[in-house]
Design a protein around this motif. Structure first.
Motif, PDB file in Angstrom:
ATOM      1  N   PRO A 135     -32.120 -20.246 -34.294  1.00  0.00           N
ATOM      2  CA  PRO A 135     -33.585 -20.153 -34.195  1.00  0.00           C
ATOM      3  C   PRO A 135     -34.071 -20.324 -32.752  1.00  0.00           C
ATOM      4  O   PRO A 135     -33.441 -21.027 -31.957  1.00  0.00           O
ATOM      5  CB  PRO A 135     -34.081 -21.318 -35.063  1.00  0.00           C
ATOM      6  CG  PRO A 135     -32.945 -21.684 -35.937  1.00  0.00           C
ATOM      7  CD  PRO A 135     -31.696 -21.310 -35.204  1.00  0.00           C
ATOM      8  N   ALA A 136     -35.183 -19.684 -32.440  1.00  0.00           N
ATOM      9  CA  ALA A 136     -35.764 -19.790 -31.099  1.00  0.00           C
ATOM     10  C   ALA A 136     -36.081 -21.256 -30.801  1.00  0.00           C
ATOM     11  O   ALA A 136     -36.617 -21.973 -31.647  1.00  0.00           O
ATOM     12  CB  ALA A 136     -37.017 -18.946 -31.006  1.00  0.00           C
ATOM     13  N   TRP A 137     -35.726 -21.665 -29.591  1.00  0.00           N
ATOM     14  CA  TRP A 137     -35.975 -23.039 -29.150  1.00  0.00           C
ATOM     15  C   TRP A 137     -36.290 -22.966 -27.666  1.00  0.00           C
ATOM     16  O   TRP A 137     -35.618 -22.255 -26.929  1.00  0.00           O
ATOM     17  CB  TRP A 137     -34.739 -23.901 -29.414  1.00  0.00           C
ATOM     18  CG  TRP A 137     -35.007 -25.377 -29.373  1.00  0.00           C
ATOM     19  CD1 TRP A 137     -34.859 -26.197 -28.300  1.00  0.00           C
ATOM     20  CD2 TRP A 137     -35.478 -26.197 -30.431  1.00  0.00           C
ATOM     21  NE1 TRP A 137     -35.209 -27.485 -28.626  1.00  0.00           N
ATOM     22  CE2 TRP A 137     -35.594 -27.507 -29.936  1.00  0.00           C
ATOM     23  CE3 TRP A 137     -35.837 -25.955 -31.758  1.00  0.00           C
ATOM     24  CZ2 TRP A 137     -36.034 -28.572 -30.710  1.00  0.00           C
ATOM     25  CZ3 TRP A 137     -36.265 -27.013 -32.519  1.00  0.00           C
ATOM     26  CH2 TRP A 137     -36.370 -28.309 -32.005  1.00  0.00           C
ATOM     27  N   PRO A 138     -37.279 -23.682 -27.173  1.00  0.00           N
ATOM     28  CA  PRO A 138     -37.696 -23.568 -25.769  1.00  0.00           C
ATOM     29  C   PRO A 138     -36.551 -23.766 -24.771  1.00  0.00           C
ATOM     30  O   PRO A 138     -35.897 -24.806 -24.758  1.00  0.00           O
ATOM     31  CB  PRO A 138     -38.734 -24.679 -25.605  1.00  0.00           C
ATOM     32  CG  PRO A 138     -39.221 -24.968 -26.984  1.00  0.00           C
ATOM     33  CD  PRO A 138     -38.057 -24.690 -27.898  1.00  0.00           C
ATOM     34  N   GLY A 139     -36.299 -22.735 -23.976  1.00  0.00           N
ATOM     35  CA  GLY A 139     -35.342 -22.821 -22.888  1.00  0.00           C
ATOM     36  C   GLY A 139     -33.882 -22.947 -23.286  1.00  0.00           C
ATOM     37  O   GLY A 139     -33.018 -23.135 -22.429  1.00  0.00           O
ATOM     38  N   LEU A 140     -33.568 -22.837 -24.554  1.00  0.00           N
ATOM     39  CA  LEU A 140     -32.196 -23.065 -25.019  1.00  0.00           C
ATOM     40  C   LEU A 140     -31.221 -22.077 -24.389  1.00  0.00           C
ATOM     41  O   LEU A 140     -31.421 -20.858 -24.448  1.00  0.00           O
ATOM     42  CB  LEU A 140     -32.130 -22.960 -26.543  1.00  0.00           C
ATOM     43  CG  LEU A 140     -30.762 -23.242 -27.185  1.00  0.00           C
ATOM     44  CD1 LEU A 140     -30.311 -24.659 -26.876  1.00  0.00           C
ATOM     45  CD2 LEU A 140     -30.836 -23.029 -28.690  1.00  0.00           C
ATOM     46  N   GLU A 141     -30.175 -22.609 -23.752  1.00  0.00           N
ATOM     47  CA  GLU A 141     -29.144 -21.797 -23.105  1.00  0.00           C
ATOM     48  C   GLU A 141     -27.742 -22.135 -23.591  1.00  0.00           C
ATOM     49  O   GLU A 141     -26.869 -21.293 -23.569  1.00  0.00           O
ATOM     50  CB  GLU A 141     -29.192 -21.992 -21.577  1.00  0.00           C
ATOM     51  CG  GLU A 141     -30.442 -21.474 -20.916  1.00  0.00           C
ATOM     52  CD  GLU A 141     -30.481 -19.961 -20.811  1.00  0.00           C
ATOM     53  OE1 GLU A 141     -29.413 -19.335 -20.823  1.00  0.00           O
ATOM     54  OE2 GLU A 141     -31.592 -19.418 -20.729  1.00  0.00           O
ATOM     55  N   SER A 142     -27.508 -23.402 -23.993  1.00  0.00           N
ATOM     56  CA  SER A 142     -26.158 -23.848 -24.346  1.00  0.00           C
ATOM     57  C   SER A 142     -26.154 -24.704 -25.596  1.00  0.00           C
ATOM     58  O   SER A 142     -27.072 -25.495 -25.821  1.00  0.00           O
ATOM     59  CB  SER A 142     -25.550 -24.678 -23.213  1.00  0.00           C
ATOM     60  OG  SER A 142     -25.469 -23.955 -22.026  1.00  0.00           O
ATOM     61  N   LEU A 143     -25.090 -24.548 -26.368  1.00  0.00           N
ATOM     62  CA  LEU A 143     -24.813 -25.406 -27.509  1.00  0.00           C
ATOM     63  C   LEU A 143     -23.531 -26.161 -27.171  1.00  0.00           C
ATOM     64  O   LEU A 143     -22.577 -25.571 -26.667  1.00  0.00           O
ATOM     65  CB  LEU A 143     -24.609 -24.577 -28.778  1.00  0.00           C
ATOM     66  CG  LEU A 143     -25.694 -23.564 -29.116  1.00  0.00           C
ATOM     67  CD1 LEU A 143     -25.271 -22.707 -30.305  1.00  0.00           C
ATOM     68  CD2 LEU A 143     -27.008 -24.258 -29.403  1.00  0.00           C
ATOM     69  N   ILE A 144     -23.512 -27.448 -27.442  1.00  0.00           N
ATOM     70  CA  ILE A 144     -22.356 -28.271 -27.118  1.00  0.00           C
ATOM     71  C   ILE A 144     -21.922 -29.004 -28.380  1.00  0.00           C
ATOM     72  O   ILE A 144     -22.756 -29.544 -29.111  1.00  0.00           O
ATOM     73  CB  ILE A 144     -22.687 -29.299 -26.000  1.00  0.00           C
ATOM     74  CG1 ILE A 144     -23.158 -28.580 -24.738  1.00  0.00           C
ATOM     75  CG2 ILE A 144     -21.482 -30.161 -25.676  1.00  0.00           C
ATOM     76  CD1 ILE A 144     -24.630 -28.665 -24.509  1.00  0.00           C
ATOM     77  N   GLN A 145     -20.615 -29.013 -28.609  1.00  0.00           N
ATOM     78  CA  GLN A 145     -20.035 -29.738 -29.736  1.00  0.00           C
ATOM     79  C   GLN A 145     -19.081 -30.789 -29.178  1.00  0.00           C
ATOM     80  O   GLN A 145     -18.259 -30.491 -28.313  1.00  0.00           O
ATOM     81  CB  GLN A 145     -19.270 -28.778 -30.638  1.00  0.00           C
ATOM     82  CG  GLN A 145     -18.595 -29.441 -31.815  1.00  0.00           C
ATOM     83  CD  GLN A 145     -17.756 -28.447 -32.604  1.00  0.00           C
ATOM     84  OE1 GLN A 145     -16.961 -27.703 -32.035  1.00  0.00           O
ATOM     85  NE2 GLN A 145     -17.953 -28.428 -33.905  1.00  0.00           N
TER      86      GLN A 145
END
Length: 190
Positions: A69-79
């Motif tokens: 989903p769209a999220w402000p400025g989201l560039e990276s997902l980290i696990q």
């Protein structure tokens, strides 16, 4: 209606800054989408030993945001996958935990690992001490008694203890509980 974390992220991005934040289950659709669509593009592993346990952490990075989903400025997902081994009650015990983070910047998995560990350093040195040693969560000081004033006083006390070379905050609190004369004595010793 936008959720509070989403608004906060938007304010951070609008101010020209970046965020790195823990993703929790109460951010329903985003959390579920990240869990379901996370594909590691880069990983970094680290081992630590201390406090009677051995821990292996694998920090993985994903910059593919399809089906997220769209999220402000989201560039990276980290696990972050943590495996801890320790003895409890004379028995070997293993714990496994997976946490997710979101960030408005792109960095290496190693860099994100260091940032996340740095955050926990702050959590352990300040928040834990304020809660456990100073009993902040158990405090009955509420809205009309201006709890922020007491928070400043607690931080001031911690800073005094640390500036006087105390590493154990509970010991420092016991040593100084009888008044400021104890601190005057410490200053004269230096």
């Amino acid at each position: 209606m936008q959720s509070a974390p989403k608004k906060t992220c938007q304010l951070i991005v609008d101010s020209g800054n970046h965020y790195l934040g823990a993703l929790k289950g109460n951010q329903g659709n985003l959390f579920k989408s990240v869990q379901a669509n996370f594909v590691a593009q880069q990983s970094y592993s680290e081992f630590t030993k201390g406090h009677g346990r051995v821990e292996r952490r694998v920090v993985s990075l994903c910059t593919t945001l399809e089906n997220i989903p769209a999220w402000p400025g989201l560039e990276s997902l980290i696990q972050v996958e943590s495996q801890r081994h320790f003895l409890k009650g004379g028995r070997d015990r293993w714990e496994t935990e997976t946490r997710f983070y979101i960030a408005s910047c792109i960095e290496s998995a190693e860099s994100f690992a260091q940032r996340i560990r740095g955050y926990w350093g702050v959590e352990n040195k300040v928040h834990y001490v304020r809660d456990v040693t100073q009993g902040e969560d158990a405090s009955r000081i509420r809205m009309y008694q201006l709890p922020q004033i007491f928070a400043v006083a607690r931080n001031f006390a911690l800073n005094l203890y640390r500036s006087n070379a105390f590493s154990n905050m509970a010991q420092a609190q016991r040593f100084c509980q009888f008044g400021l004369d104890t601190l005057k004595l410490l200053f004269r010793m230096k």
